[in-house]
Design an enzyme around this catalytic site. Structure first.
Site, PDB file in Angstrom:
ATOM      1  N   PHE A  57       3.288 -22.257  33.203  1.00 59.18           N
ATOM      2  CA  PHE A  57       3.137 -22.310  31.746  1.00 59.18           C
ATOM      3  C   PHE A  57       3.449 -23.708  31.195  1.00 59.18           C
ATOM      4  O   PHE A  57       2.884 -24.119  30.177  1.00 59.18           O
ATOM      5  CB  PHE A  57       4.070 -21.267  31.103  1.00 59.18           C
ATOM      6  N   HIS A  88       2.691 -10.249  32.372  1.00 63.36           N
ATOM      7  CA  HIS A  88       3.065 -11.662  32.230  1.00 63.36           C
ATOM      8  C   HIS A  88       2.055 -12.544  32.956  1.00 63.36           C
ATOM      9  O   HIS A  88       1.730 -13.635  32.514  1.00 63.36           O
ATOM     10  CB  HIS A  88       4.469 -11.837  32.826  1.00 63.36           C
TER      11      HIS A  88
HETATM   12  N1  INI Z   1       5.366 -19.109  36.531  1.00 62.32           N
HETATM   13  C1  INI Z   1       4.634 -19.418  37.619  1.00 62.32           C
HETATM   14  O1  INI Z   1       4.354 -20.593  37.879  1.00 62.32           O
HETATM   15  N2  INI Z   1       4.179 -18.418  38.422  1.00 62.32           N
HETATM   16  C2  INI Z   1       4.446 -17.097  38.170  1.00 62.32           C
HETATM   17  O2  INI Z   1       4.000 -16.236  38.974  1.00 62.32           O
HETATM   18  C3  INI Z   1       5.220 -16.760  37.022  1.00 62.32           C
HETATM   19  N3  INI Z   1       5.500 -15.383  36.721  1.00 62.32           N
HETATM   20  O3  INI Z   1       5.124 -14.493  37.502  1.00 62.32           O
HETATM   21  O4  INI Z   1       6.132 -15.081  35.730  1.00 62.32           O
HETATM   22  C4  INI Z   1       5.680 -17.822  36.210  1.00 62.32           C
HETATM   23  N4  INI Z   1       6.426 -17.568  35.109  1.00 62.32           N
HETATM   24  C5  INI Z   1       7.214 -18.603  34.458  1.00 62.32           C
HETATM   25  C6  INI Z   1       6.430 -19.389  33.422  1.00 62.32           C
HETATM   26  O5  INI Z   1       5.472 -20.238  34.030  1.00 62.32           O
HETATM   27  C7  INI Z   1       7.353 -20.263  32.569  1.00 62.32           C
HETATM   28  O6  INI Z   1       8.004 -21.193  33.389  1.00 62.32           O
HETATM   29  C8  INI Z   1       8.413 -19.467  31.825  1.00 62.32           C
HETATM   30  O7  INI Z   1       7.833 -18.411  31.098  1.00 62.32           O
HETATM   31  C9  INI Z   1       9.189 -20.378  30.833  1.00 62.32           C
HETATM   32  O8  INI Z   1       8.295 -20.889  29.839  1.00 62.32           O
END
Ligand code: INI
Length: 155
Positions: A57, A88
């Site tokens: 993200f 998510h």
């Molecule tokens: N981020 C990832 O890179 N891969 C994932 O599979 C994942 N899942 O499954 O939740 C994930 N979540 C974290 C996201 O990218 C952010 O770092 C977080 O929401 C903070 O903003």
């Protein structure tokens, strides 16, 4: 018809890499493949900068900062979003993909999408593995090819 031949000459290019720490085992394997292929294509290892971010993200914002800095010819985004049991996945994977695409379109700097989106961790590991899918290596090639192609098209 005139075909614009692809060039994979990475000599003199500066490349930024943004990698997501989430699923870092996968990201590290992607990174290994990208780094090795960039060097094999002629990019100096000293001309490759790596920035870690929390997860997929966060990748677009860091990639945009790198692209706008003027210091990089291309930016490679690496990470893994694994579906698991939660919705998510769709938000993280979708926003990462859209943000990465938008960054390239808005800045004109080639941004490569090396964020794996898979149903299972096993699938992600296999695609990242240097001896198997080696998606990281593909990203290095895509970065160099896009830099060279855009140079011709903009000439
Ligand atoms: N981020 C990832 O890179 N891969 C994932 O599979 C994942 N899942 O499954 O939740 C994930 N979540 C974290 C996201 O990218 C952010 O770092 C977080 O929401 C903070 O903003």
């Amino acid at each position: 018809m005139n075909i614009i031949e692809p060039s994979l000459d990475g000599t003199g290019l500066r490349v930024g890499i943004v990698a997501g720490r989430f699923n870092d085992y996968v990201s590290n394997n992607l990174l290994k493949g990208t780094r090795a292929r960039l060097v094999a294509l002629g990019v100096a290892d000293d001309d490759v900068d790596l920035a870690w971010v929390a997860g997929a993200f966060e990748i677009p914002l860091a990639a945009r900062a790198m692209a706008k800095s003027g210091r990089y010819d291309a930016v490679v985004c690496l990470g893994a979003v694994i579906r698991g049991e939660t919705a998510h996945f769709d938000y993280v994977a979708g926003e990462a993909a859209a943000g990465i695409m938008r960054t390239g379109q808005d800045t004109g700097v080639p941004i490569v999408f090396g964020v794996l989106t898979t149903d299972t961790l096993e699938q992600a590991k296999e695609r990242a593995d240097v001896g198997k899918g080696d998606k990281g290596s593909d990203c290095a090639e895509a970065a160099v090819e896009m830099v060279r192609l855009l140079a011709v098209l903009r000439d």
